[in-house]
Design a protein around this motif. Sequence first.
Motif, PDB file in Angstrom:
ATOM      1  N   GLN A 141     -43.432 -48.239  69.182  1.00 39.18           N
ATOM      2  CA  GLN A 141     -44.469 -47.875  68.218  1.00 39.18           C
ATOM      3  C   GLN A 141     -44.688 -49.077  67.319  1.00 39.18           C
ATOM      4  O   GLN A 141     -43.911 -49.322  66.389  1.00 39.18           O
ATOM      5  N   PRO A 142     -45.709 -49.888  67.607  1.00 31.72           N
ATOM      6  CA  PRO A 142     -45.928 -51.104  66.827  1.00 31.72           C
ATOM      7  C   PRO A 142     -46.023 -50.810  65.332  1.00 31.72           C
ATOM      8  O   PRO A 142     -46.505 -49.754  64.922  1.00 31.72           O
ATOM      9  N   TYR A 187     -48.854 -48.876  63.374  1.00 31.77           N
ATOM     10  CA  TYR A 187     -49.622 -48.144  64.385  1.00 31.77           C
ATOM     11  C   TYR A 187     -48.978 -46.780  64.557  1.00 31.77           C
ATOM     12  O   TYR A 187     -47.761 -46.674  64.683  1.00 31.77           O
ATOM     13  N   ASP A 211     -49.121 -44.468  66.974  1.00 29.81           N
ATOM     14  CA  ASP A 211     -48.834 -43.930  68.301  1.00 29.81           C
ATOM     15  C   ASP A 211     -47.888 -44.845  69.066  1.00 29.81           C
ATOM     16  O   ASP A 211     -47.797 -46.051  68.803  1.00 29.81           O
ATOM     17  N   VAL A 231     -46.790 -46.993  72.312  1.00 26.02           N
ATOM     18  CA  VAL A 231     -47.486 -47.834  73.284  1.00 26.02           C
ATOM     19  C   VAL A 231     -46.499 -48.206  74.383  1.00 26.02           C
ATOM     20  O   VAL A 231     -45.353 -48.572  74.105  1.00 26.02           O
ATOM     21  N   TRP A 291     -47.967 -58.780  67.176  1.00 24.90           N
ATOM     22  CA  TRP A 291     -47.751 -58.031  65.943  1.00 24.90           C
ATOM     23  C   TRP A 291     -46.321 -58.124  65.423  1.00 24.90           C
ATOM     24  O   TRP A 291     -46.037 -57.743  64.280  1.00 24.90           O
ATOM     25  N   CYS A 345     -39.165 -49.939  65.690  1.00 25.55           N
ATOM     26  CA  CYS A 345     -40.214 -49.454  66.591  1.00 25.55           C
ATOM     27  C   CYS A 345     -39.715 -48.479  67.657  1.00 25.55           C
ATOM     28  O   CYS A 345     -40.531 -47.896  68.378  1.00 25.55           O
TER      29      CYS A 345
END
Length: 341
Positions: free
Chosen positions: A104-105, A108, A110, A112, A288, A301
């Motif tokens: 999860q960046p 962000y 959501d 990924v 990121w 993350c």
Amino acid sequence: MFLQIPRELRDQIYVCLFASTRITFGEKYISRITTKTMKPAPNSLAILRTCRQINQEAGAFWLGHVLFNFEHPEDLLDKLSKLPPTTLSQIRHLRTSGRPLMLQPIGYGDDVFYRLVWALKLLPGLRLHRLTVLGGSSGEIGYDTLDGLIKYGNGWRELRFITLDSAMHQFTEMDFLGNLDWDKPQPSTWEEILRQRDGADSGASITIYRSIQSDAPGAVMNPYRRQILEGALPREPGKLGVTDTENMELRAKEEGKEVLFVVKRGHAAEIAEQDGPPYTLEDDIRQWAHGMTWNEIRRQCIDFHVDEDMDVDDFFHTEKDDEVEVNNYKDVDEYEWDPVN
């Protein structure tokens, strides 16, 4: 008596010994909800502890000949990201699954899924002779994983990408990942990509093998139990996959037969990963992460833990005695298919 043998012969013995040695780490799925922590056999590198002279002699060989085997990309990053660059650059043989890395960046909301190629870019010191990837059973994910490694992969001279069956080049589902290359003939499209990356006369190549036996894990690795797939994969240019009837017939004929893709970079290709910005590809995790270490990325993350006072090694040490399994094997290249992958 071993030390009375000429040094040249001892060196050959060291190479043979370590080339047949596998060091495994990670969480192995026993079922969809059950895992076991895998660890190397305790005597894997016992020869290094016999005496000081053998330790000094064999120490120059083991990193470059043993197979480092990781159940999943997270396990690979957990271990290798902690190594000094000089040590990491000496590793030559590595195997892992092609299972996507879920993050999860930061900033962000959501999760990924990142393909293996983006996970490996977090280890710019890799200089592998051979990377082996167990591609899993999903045709779409397997295709996309191999495609990414061919287009953007670095850190290896030879890639061995193994799939459970022929599903990777037979799927007919819609292109839900937006990859416009899925309807192009293969392996000719991938070969052209390699020529563009490494040079027309570089010797870069792709060879595809299919096992002649069904439901026989590892058969495709044996030269006597496989055959070369000549020409294009059985997919029609201009459309995704083949017709439903043709697809069903092909699947029935080739069900359970493993496929091996051997991808070789050009002779003089620069395989070193770029170790600094700018990162021009939007899927690159480093876009990121902004210089974060893997431990920092994992904590924020995946584990969503930001306690800077906690020791990282203590935080990830969760194994129990009854959950640990020693990785025993007869042949260093043998494998089992992950029931979840």
